[in-house]
Design an enzyme around this catalytic site. Structure first.
Site, mmCIF file in Angstrom:
data_model
loop_
_atom_site.group_PDB
_atom_site.id
_atom_site.type_symbol
_atom_site.label_atom_id
_atom_site.label_comp_id
_atom_site.label_asym_id
_atom_site.label_seq_id
_atom_site.Cartn_x
_atom_site.Cartn_y
_atom_site.Cartn_z
ATOM 1 N N CYS A 4 -23.188 28.309 -60.141
ATOM 2 C CA CYS A 4 -22.168 28.494 -61.158
ATOM 3 C C CYS A 4 -21.240 29.617 -60.728
ATOM 4 C CB CYS A 4 -22.839 28.857 -62.470
ATOM 5 S SG CYS A 4 -24.078 27.672 -62.888
ATOM 6 N N ARG A 29 -16.972 26.305 -55.618
ATOM 7 C CA ARG A 29 -18.443 26.354 -55.695
ATOM 8 C C ARG A 29 -19.013 25.066 -56.287
ATOM 9 N NH1 ARG A 29 -19.955 31.863 -55.654
ATOM 10 N NH2 ARG A 29 -21.704 31.593 -57.052
ATOM 11 N N TRP A 76 -22.766 24.396 -63.068
ATOM 12 C CA TRP A 76 -23.264 23.302 -62.199
ATOM 13 C C TRP A 76 -24.593 22.913 -62.820
ATOM 14 C CZ3 TRP A 76 -27.124 22.605 -58.274
ATOM 15 C CH2 TRP A 76 -26.834 21.636 -57.329
ATOM 16 N N ASN A 102 -25.770 32.675 -63.774
ATOM 17 C CA ASN A 102 -25.877 31.884 -62.545
ATOM 18 C C ASN A 102 -27.290 32.095 -62.021
ATOM 19 O OD1 ASN A 102 -25.576 30.459 -60.220
ATOM 20 N ND2 ASN A 102 -24.383 32.013 -59.132
ATOM 21 N N GLY A 103 -28.024 31.009 -61.854
ATOM 22 C CA GLY A 103 -29.399 31.120 -61.342
ATOM 23 C C GLY A 103 -30.305 30.215 -62.154
ATOM 24 N N GLU A 483 -24.953 17.303 -36.948
ATOM 25 C CA GLU A 483 -23.885 17.963 -37.722
ATOM 26 C C GLU A 483 -22.809 16.953 -38.092
ATOM 27 O OE1 GLU A 483 -23.364 20.319 -39.455
ATOM 28 O OE2 GLU A 483 -21.214 20.680 -39.513
ATOM 29 N N LYS A 487 -21.653 16.120 -41.944
ATOM 30 C CA LYS A 487 -20.255 16.243 -42.389
ATOM 31 C C LYS A 487 -19.807 14.953 -43.065
ATOM 32 C CE LYS A 487 -19.521 19.903 -42.376
ATOM 33 N NZ LYS A 487 -20.759 20.471 -42.107
ATOM 34 N N GLU A 490 -21.660 14.439 -46.424
ATOM 35 C CA GLU A 490 -21.308 15.454 -47.431
ATOM 36 C C GLU A 490 -20.014 15.141 -48.139
ATOM 37 O OE1 GLU A 490 -22.059 19.957 -46.989
ATOM 38 O OE2 GLU A 490 -21.420 19.214 -45.047
ATOM 39 N N HIS A 506 -37.153 3.409 -30.272
ATOM 40 C CA HIS A 506 -38.430 3.568 -30.999
ATOM 41 C C HIS A 506 -38.281 3.230 -32.477
ATOM 42 C CE1 HIS A 506 -40.108 5.288 -27.406
ATOM 43 N NE2 HIS A 506 -39.088 6.133 -27.333
ATOM 44 N N LYS A 605 -21.632 25.532 -52.407
ATOM 45 C CA LYS A 605 -21.293 26.213 -51.163
ATOM 46 C C LYS A 605 -22.468 27.039 -50.665
ATOM 47 C CE LYS A 605 -18.838 27.479 -47.708
ATOM 48 N NZ LYS A 605 -18.790 26.513 -46.585
HETATM 49 C C1 AGP Z 1 -22.905 22.483 -44.642
HETATM 50 O O1 AGP Z 1 -21.681 21.799 -44.564
HETATM 51 C C2 AGP Z 1 -23.462 22.487 -46.043
HETATM 52 N N1 AGP Z 1 -22.531 23.078 -46.935
HETATM 53 C C3 AGP Z 1 -24.855 23.088 -46.127
HETATM 54 O O2 AGP Z 1 -25.717 22.289 -45.342
HETATM 55 C C4 AGP Z 1 -24.972 24.541 -45.639
HETATM 56 O O3 AGP Z 1 -24.821 24.607 -44.245
HETATM 57 C C5 AGP Z 1 -26.386 25.045 -45.997
HETATM 58 O O4 AGP Z 1 -26.534 25.013 -47.402
HETATM 59 C C6 AGP Z 1 -26.669 26.462 -45.479
HETATM 60 O O5 AGP Z 1 -25.757 27.365 -46.044
HETATM 61 P P1 AGP Z 1 -25.730 28.871 -45.448
HETATM 62 O O6 AGP Z 1 -25.230 28.794 -44.046
HETATM 63 O O7 AGP Z 1 -24.790 29.611 -46.352
HETATM 64 O O8 AGP Z 1 -27.139 29.390 -45.515
#
Ligand code: AGP
Length: 610
Positions: A4, A29, A76, A102-103, A483, A487, A490, A506, A605
């Site tokens: 949040c 966020r 969130w 937040n939490g 990666e 991407k 995501e 395999h 984020k």
């Molecule tokens: C990556 O595009 C994502 N947003 C997510 O996997 C991110 O890398 C992961 O949550 C780790 O975040 P950090 O590097 O802030 O620890």
């Protein structure tokens, strides 16, 4: 609430304007409802709305809130659905207290039960309202004591901003687990979950630490710990300015950040190489004796940071004889593997707030490991707990999908690996010179690569309706394939999986048909021929192949559907280049699909829950 956004303001400006502007700067966020409250001569007044901050703005235009101070929130959803009743801020039943959170409050169920038995009626399903109701019960005129008692009674991770109806000159904050900053302006004071929300008013920031509390007024802020002992906190002048948080003319933060990667790599290298030699002695307290004494290196991270760490695992393995292991943070602390004073544990986290990574770091630290954090935020939780920190110097990354911080992480990790090898006496000078020379020129190659976005855009549109993708790579290219798949997942929401290319036979090869495009990361290195055979296998099953390869190798790949070339470079450094077309591919597929690129659904984020 994992991600949040919190904003609080006390000062002479129009409270709603400041709070809403701050919430807008925290939109990256990810959230699904927003709200704010003010306190003034009419006591506490509140407005909440499901949807975006813009929806809340419209609501407030019709029914403005006027007050001397205010708190706001972007939610969130975790406990309780996306409804107005569950949106923050939350009050206690008599509205003598209002707060945003937040939490996650882990013991909210038992607290809720005991409050219900005392006749409290709840208007939401949230853990946050439990905190508001409990605080309302505890408060008897002394805010500081009430906060200390509340902190004692609730467990979990929580950043709270609180107002009391009988005190419209002060906002109170508690920080435990989830980040919270206090910003000191001229005759005005703010609190927020992150710096972008306050940059318009001041760059003088206080980062609250674990278990710390604050009282904000127009004159400034005072701080104390969970026992009530006063704290003298450092004020940091952050070197971000608003333009860094704005999009700079790009349609999305993510595209801006993809295009910043050449500059980021230059910034990351600055001050860390002397000629063609790596030198981290100004930042790391490592000695040659210590470096020679360790037996193993653990690299621990989540998501994209885990893939950067996976590249580093290979670099360390190439230049040292250390036992090196990379691990996903949420798995690491459940391992029963040797970890001790002879272990270097490296935690990679651009936010420095990922709770999985933080928990893993605390686990390793407890076992005596020497802990290093590689992060973009030198004042983050993880940065404050480890023995050494190496900063990415990538500037704020607003897009939820990590791009420039991935490149920054790889650059720092390469330097760290070479520096460790050098201290151990296992790095040949010729390798050091060869690699550093090439790393210095890498930003130019990255920027040249960014020029061909039109080619990538056209290709991405061609594949934007696919429902499944496979990404393949070997050696250094396997983490890059991972990666690339992340991407795409995501931001375009297309199912994408990455495999070590050698694994296809395999099992995964059963997935192939003409509806499953396969991206093959195959730069010019010792594994190129082997990966070429994977391309043949894939073609034989009619799957369209998108090859990412080195300039000059195109003629061997005549029968692939699409091909993107990257400049030639040292075989150990190909990840800096092969990741670029994959980032752009994901971006343009998402653009073609019209998904929300900077704030993808369900994502945050920085994931500050386990
Ligand atoms: C990556 O595009 C994502 N947003 C997510 O996997 C991110 O890398 C992961 O949550 C780790 O975040 P950090 O590097 O802030 O620890």
């Amino acid at each position: 609430m994992p991600m949040c956004g919190i904003v609080g303001y006390v000062g002479p400006r129009d409270v709603s304007t400041v709070v809403l502007a701050g919430l807008s700067r925290l939109e990256y966020r990810g959230y699904d409802s927003a709200g704010m409250a003010v306190s003034g001569e009419n006591g506490i007044e509140r407005s909440r709305e499901v949807g975006k901050v813009a929806d809340l703005v419209r609501m407030l235009e019709a029914n403005p809130l006027k007050g001397k101070q205010g708190i706001g929130h972007t939610r969130w959803a975790t406990h309780g659905g996306v409804t107005v009743e569950n949106a923050h801020p939350h009050c206690n039943s008599s509205s003598s207290v209002v707060l945003v959170h937040n939490g996650i409050i882990e013991n909210y169920t038992e607290l809720r039960e005991s409050l219900l038995s005392e006749g409290v009626t709840f208007s939401s399903q949230t853990d946050t309202e439990v905190a508001a109701q409990l605080l309302g019960k505890i408060y008897s005129g002394d805010p500081k004591q009430a906060l200390i008692e509340l902190y004692r009674r609730i467990t979990g991770a929580f950043a709270l901003a609180v107002m009391f109806a009988d005190d419209d000159d002060h906002i109170y904050c508690i920080r435990k687990g989830s980040p919270l900053i206090v910003a000191l302006g001229d005759g005005e004071t703010l609190c927020a979950s992150d710096v972008p929300a306050v940059l318009e008013y001041t760059r003088r920031i206080v980062y609250m630490g674990e278990g710390e509390m604050a009282c904000l007024s127009r004159e400034g802020a005072s701080f104390w710990d969970s026992e009530g002992n006063p704290l003298d906190k450092d004020v940091v002048e952050v070197d971000w300015d608003l333009s860094m948080v704005e999009k700079g003319g790009y349609p999305h933060f993510m595209l801006k950040e993809i295009n910043e990667q050449g500059a980021v790599m230059r910034q990351t290298l600055t001050g860390r190489t002397e000629g063609e030699q790596v030198d981290l002695s100004k930042e790391l307290s490592w000695t040659a004796d210590w470096a020679r004494s360790i037996k193993r290196v653990h690299l621990v991270a989540c998501g994209t940071s885990f893939y950067a760490a996976s590249v580093a695992e290979r670099v360390i393995g190439l230049f040292t004889d250390l036992d090196v292991r990379v691990d996903i943070a949420s798995e690491y602390r459940y391992r029963s593997i040797p970890i001790g004073e002879d272990t270097l544990a490296v935690f990679v986290s651009q936010s420095g707030e990922t709770l999985d990574t933080l928990a893993a770091e605390r686990f390793a630290k407890e076992k005596g490991a020497r802990c290093l954090a590689i992060t973009n935020n030198g004042l983050s939780s993880i940065a404050r707990e480890v023995d050494d920190v190496l900063l990415l110097k990538a500037g704020p990354e607003i897009g939820v999908a990590a791009t420039k911080t991935f490149t920054g992480q790889m650059a720092v990790l390469y330097l760290m690996a070479l520096y460790l090898a050098k201290l151990r006496g296992s790095l040949k000078e010729t390798d050091e010179q060869r690699l550093l020379r090439e790393m210095t020129s890498m930003p130019y190659k990255i920027e040249a690569l960014l020029e061909n976005s039109d080619t990538v855009k056209l290709m991405a549109e061609k594949y934007s309706l696919a429902r499944d993708f496979l990404f393949l790579g070997r050696g250094f290219s396997f983490p890059i394939a991972l990666e690339g798949a992340l991407k795409l997942k995501e931001i375009s929401y297309i199912h994408a999986e990455a495999y070590a290319a050698g694994e296809m036979k395999h099992g995964p090869i059963a997935l192939l048909d003409r509806a499953v495009p396969v991206v093959v990361v195959m730069p010019d290195d010792e594994l190129w021929e082997k990966t070429l055979s994977n391309v043949q296998e894939t073609k034989a099953r009619k799957s369209p192949v998108i090859a990412i390869t080195t300039v000059g190798r195109e003629s061997y790949l005549k029968d692939v559907e699409d091909l993107l070339s990257v400049p030639a470079t040292e075989p150990e450094l190909t990840p800096f280049l092969t990741v670029i077309p994959l980032q752009m591919f994901a971006y343009y597929v998402a653009l073609a699909r019209g998904t929300e690129i900077d704030q993808p659904r369900n994502l945050a984020k920085s994931v500050t829950v386990e």
